[in-house]
Design a protein around this motif. Structure first.
Motif, mmCIF file in Angstrom:
data_model
loop_
_atom_site.group_PDB
_atom_site.id
_atom_site.type_symbol
_atom_site.label_atom_id
_atom_site.label_comp_id
_atom_site.label_asym_id
_atom_site.label_seq_id
_atom_site.Cartn_x
_atom_site.Cartn_y
_atom_site.Cartn_z
ATOM 1 N N GLU A 83 0.796 -1.219 0.000
ATOM 2 C CA GLU A 83 0.000 0.000 0.000
ATOM 3 C C GLU A 83 0.838 1.282 0.000
ATOM 4 O OE1 GLU A 83 -2.232 -3.418 1.578
ATOM 5 O OE2 GLU A 83 -0.315 -2.496 2.135
ATOM 6 N N ALA A 84 2.041 1.226 0.521
ATOM 7 C CA ALA A 84 2.892 2.414 0.586
ATOM 8 C C ALA A 84 3.741 2.606 -0.666
ATOM 9 C CB ALA A 84 3.804 2.334 1.813
ATOM 10 N N ILE A 103 8.441 1.840 -7.894
ATOM 11 C CA ILE A 103 9.602 2.711 -8.070
ATOM 12 C C ILE A 103 9.939 3.417 -6.765
ATOM 13 C CG2 ILE A 103 9.211 3.037 -10.532
ATOM 14 C CD1 ILE A 103 8.416 5.925 -8.248
ATOM 15 N N GLY A 104 11.182 3.897 -6.707
ATOM 16 C CA GLY A 104 11.655 4.653 -5.559
ATOM 17 C C GLY A 104 13.097 4.317 -5.254
ATOM 18 N N THR A 105 13.694 5.090 -4.375
ATOM 19 C CA THR A 105 15.080 4.824 -3.997
ATOM 20 C C THR A 105 15.162 3.604 -3.092
ATOM 21 O OG1 THR A 105 14.842 6.384 -2.175
ATOM 22 C CG2 THR A 105 15.783 7.223 -4.221
ATOM 23 N N GLY A 106 16.290 2.916 -3.187
ATOM 24 C CA GLY A 106 16.524 1.770 -2.315
ATOM 25 C C GLY A 106 15.470 0.695 -2.453
ATOM 26 N N GLU A 107 14.973 0.235 -1.331
ATOM 27 C CA GLU A 107 14.079 -0.921 -1.313
ATOM 28 C C GLU A 107 12.671 -0.625 -1.812
ATOM 29 O OE1 GLU A 107 14.104 -3.073 2.324
ATOM 30 O OE2 GLU A 107 16.252 -3.494 2.237
ATOM 31 N N ASN A 127 15.423 -4.032 -4.764
ATOM 32 C CA ASN A 127 16.678 -3.302 -4.872
ATOM 33 C C ASN A 127 17.246 -3.026 -3.482
ATOM 34 O OD1 ASN A 127 18.739 -1.469 -5.867
ATOM 35 N ND2 ASN A 127 17.408 0.176 -5.143
ATOM 36 N N THR A 128 18.502 -3.326 -3.296
ATOM 37 C CA THR A 128 19.147 -3.107 -2.003
ATOM 38 C C THR A 128 20.219 -2.024 -2.048
ATOM 39 O OG1 THR A 128 20.720 -4.908 -2.467
ATOM 40 C CG2 THR A 128 18.710 -5.465 -1.233
ATOM 41 N N PHE A 133 17.476 3.524 -8.450
ATOM 42 C CA PHE A 133 16.070 3.911 -8.564
ATOM 43 C C PHE A 133 15.576 3.344 -9.886
ATOM 44 C CE2 PHE A 133 12.446 6.373 -9.723
ATOM 45 C CZ PHE A 133 11.962 7.059 -8.625
ATOM 46 N N TYR A 134 14.757 2.288 -9.826
ATOM 47 C CA TYR A 134 14.304 1.619 -11.046
ATOM 48 C C TYR A 134 13.067 2.324 -11.604
ATOM 49 C CZ TYR A 134 17.728 -2.046 -10.529
ATOM 50 O OH TYR A 134 18.921 -2.729 -10.466
ATOM 51 N N ASP A 135 13.076 2.549 -12.932
ATOM 52 C CA ASP A 135 12.070 3.357 -13.601
ATOM 53 C C ASP A 135 11.094 2.563 -14.452
ATOM 54 O OD1 ASP A 135 13.129 6.221 -13.095
ATOM 55 O OD2 ASP A 135 14.893 5.188 -13.886
#
Length: 356
Positions: A83-84, A103-107, A127-128, A133-135
């Motif tokens: 949800e976040a 998407i977002g930085t890090g995890e 992602n660790t 940041f995957y797009d």
């Protein structure tokens, strides 16, 4: 892109869901969007078209929906516990199998996979690296796919799968050209990265002193890069790529801080992305555009969408006519013959099916 703040650019009230939106008098096109009731106010930038009847969307607040009846009904198949997170790309192989990217930085950058129509999901990649940041994600077929991250240590990063998204491996960057200062990809519509025949793929960038298009023919191990004549700047670049085949493609974008202006907003290639020709402003889409896709029923017809409208080109992207003045973020087409269909998605739960 680290944070793509386009939500504030979304147009005001959309027309009532379920209503057929007529073509505007922008060029006589019979194209129009038929809006479908999703029952949510999420913003859907992730979109996967399977046919005229089957489509998936992913968006804010961890929301994933699926339709199997042409948008008459949408099922909430959101992964539990997400949800976040923000789903920004969905790739679907059929009505049961799909892969979705948050998407977002890090995890916050994660990949989920379902094989039962969204009844259950498995997280297959997280992602660790705090700097990644995957797009976008894209698949060449139902086995081979790539995921694109903004530059880490001066180079764009690629994760690859060869088992339909069940597992992912971050690729070495020895074959990736160095990134420009400030360069990144836009997580606007899931089409900053697209895949073609065999192991060919392309991704596009912005943010630097010039936008660029990267190309691989070996599944992401080695890449070449070409400068683009399109808009450049902190809020500008190429937001979406669409290819009809390995040679014929279009790029759309512009400046998302100027959504109603055609600021070097489109270009075309006839050599697989090695060179690009800018579309003049008087023939370009009528504003910044975040998504594009070729339609299945015509070899040279392509549709582009953005917060200030939708445009169609009947000549492979060399000239465009606006046919809708409402807001969408993403567009995708799929299917063959009578099963072919195009879908668009965007803010306030908006999803439309193209009528032509």
């Amino acid at each position: 892109m680290r944070i793509l703040r386009v939500a504030a650019l979304a147009a005001g009230g959309l027309l009532l869901m379920g209503q057929v939106v007529p073509a505007q008098a922008h060029g006589g096109s019979s194209y129009r969007w038929e809006l479908t009731p999703t029952g949510t106010t999420a913003q859907f930038r992730g979109l996967a078209a399977v046919s005229k009847d089957v489509a998936w969307v992913g968006g804010s607040a961890g929301t994933v929906l699926r339709t199997v009846d042409g948008g008459k009904h949408w099922q909430n198949v959101s992964p539990p516990g997400a949800e976040a997170l923000q789903f920004r790309d969905v790739e679907a192989f059929d009505a049961r199998r799909a892969v979705a990217l948050t998407i977002g930085t890090g995890e916050d950058s994660r990949v989920y996979r379902t094989a039962d129509g969204g009844k259950t999901w498995t997280e297959t990649f997280r992602n660790t690296d705090a700097n990644a940041f995957y797009d976008c994600i894209a698949f060449n077929d139902d086995k081979h796919g790539l995921a694109l991250s903004d530059p880490v240590d001066g180079k764009f990063r690629i994760a690859a799968t060869s088992d339909g998204g069940k597992s992912w491996k971050v690729q070495p960057t020895a074959g990736m050209p160095a990134a420009l200062a400030g360069e990144f990809a836009f997580a606007a519509s899931g089409t900053c990265l697209v895949a073609g025949h065999g192991r060919t793929a392309w991704f596009a960038s912005g943010g630097g002193d010039r936008p660029r298009v990267f190309r691989t023919v070996d599944g992401g191990r080695r890449w070449t890069v070409t400068d683009s004549p399109m808009a450049s700047g902190a809020a500008a670049g190429i937001f979406s790529l669409a290819f009809r085949n390995t040679l014929f493609g279009v790029a759309v974008g512009g400046d998302f801080e100027k959504p109603t202006e055609a600021v070097k907003a489109a270009s075309v290639t006839y050599d697989g992305g090695r060179t690009w020709k800018l579309v003049p402003a008087d023939k370009a889409p009528k504003g910044y555009r975040s998504g594009s896709h070729f339609v299945p029923w015509s070899p040279a017809t392509v549709v582009a969408v953005g917060p200030s409208g939708s445009d169609v080109s009947f000549d492979g992207g060399r000239s465009w006519k606006q046919f809708y003045d409402g807001s969408f973020d993403s567009v995708e087409c799929a299917g063959h013959g009578a099963n072919a269909g195009c879908w668009a998605s965007g803010a306030k739960g908006a999803v439309g099916r193209l009528v032509h």
